[in-house]
Enzyme design. Structure first.
Site, mmCIF file in Angstrom:
data_model
loop_
_atom_site.group_PDB
_atom_site.id
_atom_site.type_symbol
_atom_site.label_atom_id
_atom_site.label_comp_id
_atom_site.label_asym_id
_atom_site.label_seq_id
_atom_site.Cartn_x
_atom_site.Cartn_y
_atom_site.Cartn_z
ATOM 1 N N TYR A 174 11.252 13.664 15.842
ATOM 2 C CA TYR A 174 11.261 12.339 15.216
ATOM 3 C C TYR A 174 11.507 11.256 16.260
ATOM 4 C CZ TYR A 174 12.803 8.428 12.294
ATOM 5 O OH TYR A 174 12.950 7.191 11.711
ATOM 6 N N THR A 195 18.041 5.494 1.425
ATOM 7 C CA THR A 195 16.729 5.795 0.864
ATOM 8 C C THR A 195 16.611 7.302 0.672
ATOM 9 O OG1 THR A 195 15.594 6.150 2.971
ATOM 10 C CG2 THR A 195 15.786 3.871 2.212
ATOM 11 N N SER A 248 10.703 0.699 13.450
ATOM 12 C CA SER A 248 11.058 1.841 14.289
ATOM 13 C C SER A 248 12.378 2.418 13.797
ATOM 14 C CB SER A 248 11.145 1.408 15.764
ATOM 15 O OG SER A 248 11.460 2.481 16.605
ATOM 16 N N THR A 277 0.822 -1.203 0.000
ATOM 17 C CA THR A 277 0.000 0.000 0.000
ATOM 18 C C THR A 277 0.860 1.258 0.000
ATOM 19 O OG1 THR A 277 -0.168 0.194 2.423
ATOM 20 C CG2 THR A 277 -1.759 -1.255 1.317
ATOM 21 N N LYS A 310 9.215 7.864 17.564
ATOM 22 C CA LYS A 310 9.716 6.489 17.569
ATOM 23 C C LYS A 310 9.847 5.935 18.993
ATOM 24 C CE LYS A 310 10.054 5.821 13.130
ATOM 25 N NZ LYS A 310 9.179 4.840 12.441
#
Length: 273
Positions: free
Chosen positions: A145, A180, A131, A32, A149
């Protein structure tokens, strides 16, 4: 019958690699993303695809109901969708903190609540929450951030014990920097902040180069993380946590240092900058 997995955030990076890894292992994969066009190639590889924004409860229910109707089972949920809101705590407005939590914490919580009744009915299932080492070890400039987490880690720790008696396991995967576009998205989120002027050394650290992904020399490949996610999904009697990469291992060990020692190291690092 092939086992089924629902993966969020499959448009790029860890999510895309995880979908491909599960497909290679002959799972029925429901990949998804917010825009299904971004995962059309996964459909070509054999995945079922759907639009899913983890902040949209209606979309979540639609995908989970579709899996139940088409497959009659949901063996694994991989909560991967997320992004990083970087910046000094003072400079991040509360609405951006809320958005960070909405995606990184409330999103997984929505998915967990949606799949658990189906898993509980069958008496088995596995929830893998992606995580970060930032969920165990907070550094300056990443407070918002890390807060999201840290919260996900606490949520998962409680969940793990709550669902054990129902035959369901909850597991955390904790990558360090990953190759990434995560850092690019984080840079975009950083750019919208109104700088107070009090933390320019931190901003210089970001401006001088990637520190949490992308071109970082300590970053691991998304497929390395995907392999660990699959391991966490299939291994009998899984561990509570799976760090990924040497940097992750080192960072998680560093959290055992006394707080005063860590603060001294950060202060020294700031002076060196």
């Amino acid at each position: 019958m092939a086992k089924t997995v629902l993966i969020t955030g499959a448009s790029s990076g860890i999510g895309r690699a995880t979908a491909r890894t599960f497909l290679h292992d002959d799972w029925t994969v429901y990949a998804t993303a917010r825009d299904p066009a971004d995962i059309a190639d996964l459909a070509d590889r054999g995945a079922e695809t759907a639009a899913l924004d983890v902040t949209d409860g209606t979309q979540i229910r639609a995908v989970v109901d579709r899996m139940d109707e088409e497959q009659g089972r949901i063996d694994c949920l991989v909560n991967n969708a997320g992004y990083g809101q970087f910046g000094p705590v003072e400079d991040v407005p509360t609405d951006l903190l809320h958005r960070q939590m909405d995606v990184n914490l409330y999103g997984p919580h929505r998915l967990i609540r949606a799949v658990l009744p189906h898993m509980r009915e069958r008496g088995e299932g596995r929830i893998v929450n992606v995580s970060s080492v930032a969920g165990r070890f907070a550094t300056p400039g990443m407070g918002v951030y890390s807060a999201s987490k840290f919260a996900l880690e606490g949520l998962t720790d409680a969940l793990r014990n709550e669902v054990e008696s129902h035959g369901i396991e909850a597991v955390l995967v904790e990558p360090g920097p990953v190759e990434t576009d995560f850092a690019d998205r984080a840079d975009d989120e950083l750019a919208v902040l109104e700088r107070s002027g009090a933390y320019e050394k931190l901003y210089k650290l970001y401006d001088d180069g990637a520190t949490f992904g992308g071109s970082s020399p300590v970053a691991v490949h998304p497929m390395d993380v995907a392999d660990v996610v699959l391991e966490a999904a299939v291994v009998p009697d899984p561990e509570a946590r799976y760090p990924v990469g040497a940097f992750a291992d080192l960072s998680l060990k560093a959290r055992y240092l006394p707080d005063r020692v860590r603060d001294t190291v950060f202060a020294l690092f700031e002076r060196l900058l």
